[in-house]
Design a protein around this motif. Sequence first.
Motif, PDB file in Angstrom:
ATOM      1  N   PRO A   1     -35.034 -27.676   8.361  1.00  0.00           N
ATOM      2  CA  PRO A   1     -36.107 -26.737   8.031  1.00  0.00           C
ATOM      3  C   PRO A   1     -37.481 -27.384   8.054  1.00  0.00           C
ATOM      4  O   PRO A   1     -37.645 -28.554   7.726  1.00  0.00           O
ATOM      5  CB  PRO A   1     -35.748 -26.246   6.636  1.00  0.00           C
ATOM      6  N   ASN A   2     -38.448 -26.594   8.451  1.00  0.00           N
ATOM      7  CA  ASN A   2     -39.846 -26.962   8.424  1.00  0.00           C
ATOM      8  C   ASN A   2     -40.306 -26.880   6.956  1.00  0.00           C
ATOM      9  O   ASN A   2     -39.825 -26.023   6.225  1.00  0.00           O
ATOM     10  CB  ASN A   2     -40.623 -25.971   9.302  1.00  0.00           C
ATOM     11  N   PRO A   3     -41.174 -27.693   6.435  1.00  0.00           N
ATOM     12  CA  PRO A   3     -41.926 -28.723   7.140  1.00  0.00           C
ATOM     13  C   PRO A   3     -41.194 -30.061   7.168  1.00  0.00           C
ATOM     14  O   PRO A   3     -40.407 -30.360   6.279  1.00  0.00           O
ATOM     15  CB  PRO A   3     -43.199 -28.835   6.304  1.00  0.00           C
ATOM     16  N   TRP A   4     -41.432 -30.810   8.190  1.00  0.00           N
ATOM     17  CA  TRP A   4     -40.947 -32.177   8.299  1.00  0.00           C
ATOM     18  C   TRP A   4     -41.923 -32.933   9.176  1.00  0.00           C
ATOM     19  O   TRP A   4     -42.709 -32.340   9.905  1.00  0.00           O
ATOM     20  CB  TRP A   4     -39.528 -32.250   8.854  1.00  0.00           C
ATOM     21  N   SER A   5     -41.920 -34.230   9.069  1.00  0.00           N
ATOM     22  CA  SER A   5     -42.855 -35.007   9.865  1.00  0.00           C
ATOM     23  C   SER A   5     -42.145 -36.201  10.477  1.00  0.00           C
ATOM     24  O   SER A   5     -41.105 -36.641   9.999  1.00  0.00           O
ATOM     25  CB  SER A   5     -44.042 -35.461   9.017  1.00  0.00           C
ATOM     26  N   VAL A   6     -42.741 -36.704  11.528  1.00  0.00           N
ATOM     27  CA  VAL A   6     -42.195 -37.868  12.224  1.00  0.00           C
ATOM     28  C   VAL A   6     -42.107 -39.017  11.233  1.00  0.00           C
ATOM     29  O   VAL A   6     -43.005 -39.247  10.437  1.00  0.00           O
ATOM     30  CB  VAL A   6     -43.097 -38.241  13.421  1.00  0.00           C
ATOM     31  N   GLY A   7     -40.996 -39.711  11.269  1.00  0.00           N
ATOM     32  CA  GLY A   7     -40.792 -40.817  10.360  1.00  0.00           C
ATOM     33  C   GLY A   7     -39.979 -40.446   9.140  1.00  0.00           C
ATOM     34  O   GLY A   7     -39.491 -41.315   8.435  1.00  0.00           O
ATOM     35  N   ASP A   8     -39.859 -39.132   8.868  1.00  0.00           N
ATOM     36  CA  ASP A   8     -39.023 -38.689   7.752  1.00  0.00           C
ATOM     37  C   ASP A   8     -37.557 -38.946   8.066  1.00  0.00           C
ATOM     38  O   ASP A   8     -37.144 -38.934   9.214  1.00  0.00           O
ATOM     39  CB  ASP A   8     -39.171 -37.186   7.504  1.00  0.00           C
ATOM     40  N   THR A   9     -36.760 -39.184   7.040  1.00  0.00           N
ATOM     41  CA  THR A   9     -35.311 -39.167   7.181  1.00  0.00           C
ATOM     42  C   THR A   9     -34.890 -37.723   6.992  1.00  0.00           C
ATOM     43  O   THR A   9     -35.127 -37.134   5.944  1.00  0.00           O
ATOM     44  CB  THR A   9     -34.632 -40.064   6.125  1.00  0.00           C
ATOM     45  N   LEU A  10     -34.318 -37.145   8.030  1.00  0.00           N
ATOM     46  CA  LEU A  10     -33.984 -35.727   8.003  1.00  0.00           C
ATOM     47  C   LEU A  10     -32.492 -35.538   7.776  1.00  0.00           C
ATOM     48  O   LEU A  10     -31.681 -36.306   8.284  1.00  0.00           O
ATOM     49  CB  LEU A  10     -34.391 -35.072   9.326  1.00  0.00           C
ATOM     50  N   HIS A  11     -32.154 -34.518   7.032  1.00  0.00           N
ATOM     51  CA  HIS A  11     -30.762 -34.184   6.764  1.00  0.00           C
ATOM     52  C   HIS A  11     -30.538 -32.748   7.230  1.00  0.00           C
ATOM     53  O   HIS A  11     -31.108 -31.816   6.650  1.00  0.00           O
ATOM     54  CB  HIS A  11     -30.434 -34.328   5.276  1.00  0.00           C
TER      55      HIS A  11
ATOM     56  N   PRO B   1     -40.046 -21.134  17.431  1.00  0.00           N
ATOM     57  CA  PRO B   1     -41.511 -21.132  17.432  1.00  0.00           C
ATOM     58  C   PRO B   1     -42.127 -20.272  16.320  1.00  0.00           C
ATOM     59  O   PRO B   1     -43.303 -20.413  16.022  1.00  0.00           O
ATOM     60  CB  PRO B   1     -41.880 -20.580  18.812  1.00  0.00           C
ATOM     61  N   LEU B   2     -41.323 -19.420  15.700  1.00  0.00           N
ATOM     62  CA  LEU B   2     -41.849 -18.588  14.612  1.00  0.00           C
ATOM     63  C   LEU B   2     -41.878 -19.327  13.286  1.00  0.00           C
ATOM     64  O   LEU B   2     -42.723 -19.046  12.435  1.00  0.00           O
ATOM     65  CB  LEU B   2     -41.026 -17.307  14.471  1.00  0.00           C
ATOM     66  N   THR B   3     -40.954 -20.264  13.081  1.00  0.00           N
ATOM     67  CA  THR B   3     -40.864 -20.980  11.798  1.00  0.00           C
ATOM     68  C   THR B   3     -41.028 -22.492  11.924  1.00  0.00           C
ATOM     69  O   THR B   3     -41.175 -23.176  10.921  1.00  0.00           O
ATOM     70  CB  THR B   3     -39.493 -20.724  11.152  1.00  0.00           C
ATOM     71  N   ASN B   4     -40.939 -23.009  13.139  1.00  0.00           N
ATOM     72  CA  ASN B   4     -40.909 -24.449  13.424  1.00  0.00           C
ATOM     73  C   ASN B   4     -39.681 -25.134  12.842  1.00  0.00           C
ATOM     74  O   ASN B   4     -39.665 -26.353  12.675  1.00  0.00           O
ATOM     75  CB  ASN B   4     -42.188 -25.152  12.976  1.00  0.00           C
ATOM     76  N   ASP B   5     -38.652 -24.360  12.521  1.00  0.00           N
ATOM     77  CA  ASP B   5     -37.371 -24.954  12.124  1.00  0.00           C
ATOM     78  C   ASP B   5     -36.665 -25.440  13.386  1.00  0.00           C
ATOM     79  O   ASP B   5     -36.757 -24.829  14.448  1.00  0.00           O
ATOM     80  CB  ASP B   5     -36.479 -23.923  11.422  1.00  0.00           C
ATOM     81  N   PHE B   6     -35.956 -26.540  13.250  1.00  0.00           N
ATOM     82  CA  PHE B   6     -35.234 -27.143  14.375  1.00  0.00           C
ATOM     83  C   PHE B   6     -33.749 -26.888  14.174  1.00  0.00           C
ATOM     84  O   PHE B   6     -33.231 -27.056  13.068  1.00  0.00           O
ATOM     85  CB  PHE B   6     -35.532 -28.646  14.419  1.00  0.00           C
ATOM     86  N   PHE B   7     -33.058 -26.467  15.234  1.00  0.00           N
ATOM     87  CA  PHE B   7     -31.636 -26.145  15.144  1.00  0.00           C
ATOM     88  C   PHE B   7     -30.827 -27.009  16.093  1.00  0.00           C
ATOM     89  O   PHE B   7     -31.281 -27.345  17.187  1.00  0.00           O
ATOM     90  CB  PHE B   7     -31.395 -24.663  15.472  1.00  0.00           C
TER      91      PHE B   7
END
Length: 128
Positions: A24-34, A3-9
């Motif tokens: 890592p943040n920022p990212w948005s719905v629909g992005d291809t995430l790696h 919640p401090l960085t909005n990074d997802f682990f």
Amino acid sequence: MDPLTNDFFILSKREDSIRLYQLPNPWSVGDTLHAELKSTLPFSRVVAADISADGSEVLVKNYDQIYYWKRSGSLSIPELLQTEGTILNYNPEPQGESIAWQLNGNGFYTLSETVKNHKGRLLYYNRK
């Protein structure tokens, strides 16, 4: 989610030393995430983890134990998990698969699946 960085682990489960990945943040719905491999940790069979709502505490659970970290200063989650965690009192439950902080931080919950003759149970651990 930190919640401090909005990074997802994400933690892997089945390796002898589990792997910690970060989106890592920022990212948005629909992005291809790696997901980026951040570290390996000396645990196995991890089934759940949670970061407190204020971002100051982390729980990691495997089938046998619960590990706890208190964040201080500006440590990132990967840096924090490289430090030695505290093993909390825990009564292992059959197929215990999840853990979550109580929103107000007064304790945490675990939840098991139904297996054979054991019904799934929601257990609460009050902070002492």
